[in-house]
Scaffold this motif. Structure first.
Motif, PDB file in Angstrom:
ATOM      1  N   TRP A 264      40.402  55.327  40.813  1.00 13.86           N
ATOM      2  CA  TRP A 264      41.154  54.722  39.715  1.00 13.86           C
ATOM      3  C   TRP A 264      40.868  55.568  38.493  1.00 13.86           C
ATOM      4  CZ3 TRP A 264      39.686  52.557  35.023  1.00 13.86           C
ATOM      5  CH2 TRP A 264      40.691  51.858  34.351  1.00 13.86           C
TER       6      TRP A 264
ATOM      7  N   TYR B 144      38.859  46.697  35.368  1.00  6.67           N
ATOM      8  CA  TYR B 144      39.385  47.927  34.791  1.00  6.67           C
ATOM      9  C   TYR B 144      40.157  47.668  33.502  1.00  6.67           C
ATOM     10  CZ  TYR B 144      38.428  49.940  39.438  1.00  6.67           C
ATOM     11  OH  TYR B 144      37.844  50.363  40.586  1.00  6.67           O
TER      12      TYR B 144
ATOM     13  N   VAL C 252      46.959  53.489  35.310  1.00  5.76           N
ATOM     14  CA  VAL C 252      46.370  54.106  36.505  1.00  5.76           C
ATOM     15  C   VAL C 252      47.189  55.346  36.859  1.00  5.76           C
ATOM     16  CG1 VAL C 252      47.665  52.662  38.127  1.00  5.76           C
ATOM     17  CG2 VAL C 252      45.542  53.723  38.867  1.00  5.76           C
TER      18      VAL C 252
ATOM     19  N   PHE D 199      44.909  57.906  42.274  1.00 10.82           N
ATOM     20  CA  PHE D 199      44.806  56.680  43.063  1.00 10.82           C
ATOM     21  C   PHE D 199      44.996  56.985  44.540  1.00 10.82           C
ATOM     22  CE2 PHE D 199      46.565  52.749  44.873  1.00 10.82           C
ATOM     23  CZ  PHE D 199      45.490  51.909  44.621  1.00 10.82           C
TER      24      PHE D 199
ATOM     25  N   LEU E 138      44.326  48.089  44.314  1.00  8.73           N
ATOM     26  CA  LEU E 138      44.628  47.794  42.916  1.00  8.73           C
ATOM     27  C   LEU E 138      44.280  46.365  42.506  1.00  8.73           C
ATOM     28  CD1 LEU E 138      48.072  49.475  42.182  1.00  8.73           C
ATOM     29  CD2 LEU E 138      45.883  49.957  41.101  1.00  8.73           C
TER      30      LEU E 138
ATOM     31  N   ASP F 264      37.937  53.571  44.102  1.00  7.40           N
ATOM     32  CA  ASP F 264      38.735  52.365  44.254  1.00  7.40           C
ATOM     33  C   ASP F 264      39.204  52.091  45.676  1.00  7.40           C
ATOM     34  OD1 ASP F 264      39.874  50.229  42.499  1.00  7.40           O
ATOM     35  OD2 ASP F 264      41.680  50.862  43.553  1.00  7.40           O
TER      36      ASP F 264
END
Length: 110
Positions: free
Chosen positions: A95, A52, A85, A90, A45, A41
């Motif tokens: 992710w 996702y 998540v 992260f 986000l 990822d």
């Protein structure tokens, strides 16, 4: 190593065997299974969030209160969402999300 995105499916914890859940000749047993979704990822986000969340939604809808195809003993499935998540993963550019499926099986006693 493995290719990403990916899905990892494995058993989780212990099965449930309540003495009050069943009948005279059968018991209802709950088998927990965890579905882990993992993708690279790069700490973003926003860009892939819709994709996702759609993955999670499709898994949830496919299993929520459904029988398990090919396993006649499984008569229901509860879906327990985990973190959308994982903050720890992260921070490493991945992710990682999960759902726990609790398959309810009716098994003969004895």
């Amino acid at each position: 190593t493995y290719e990403l995105p990916g899905i990892i499916i494995s058993s989780l914890g212990t099965e449930g065997q309540s003495p009050k859940d069943g009948g005279n000749s059968y018991d209802n047993i709950t088998y927990p299974v965890i579905i882990n979704l993992i993708a690279r990822d790069n700490n973003d986000l926003i860009t892939n969030q819709d994709k996702y969340l759609l993955w999670r939604q499709k898994i949830n809808r496919a299993f929520r209160h459904q029988r398990l195809s090919g396993v006649c003993e499984v008569f229901d499935c509860d879906v327990v969402p985990s973190q959308i998540v994982s903050p720890t993963n992260f921070s490493y550019g991945k992710w990682h999300s999960g759902l726990v499926l609790k398959f309810k099986a009716r098994e003969p006693r004895g």
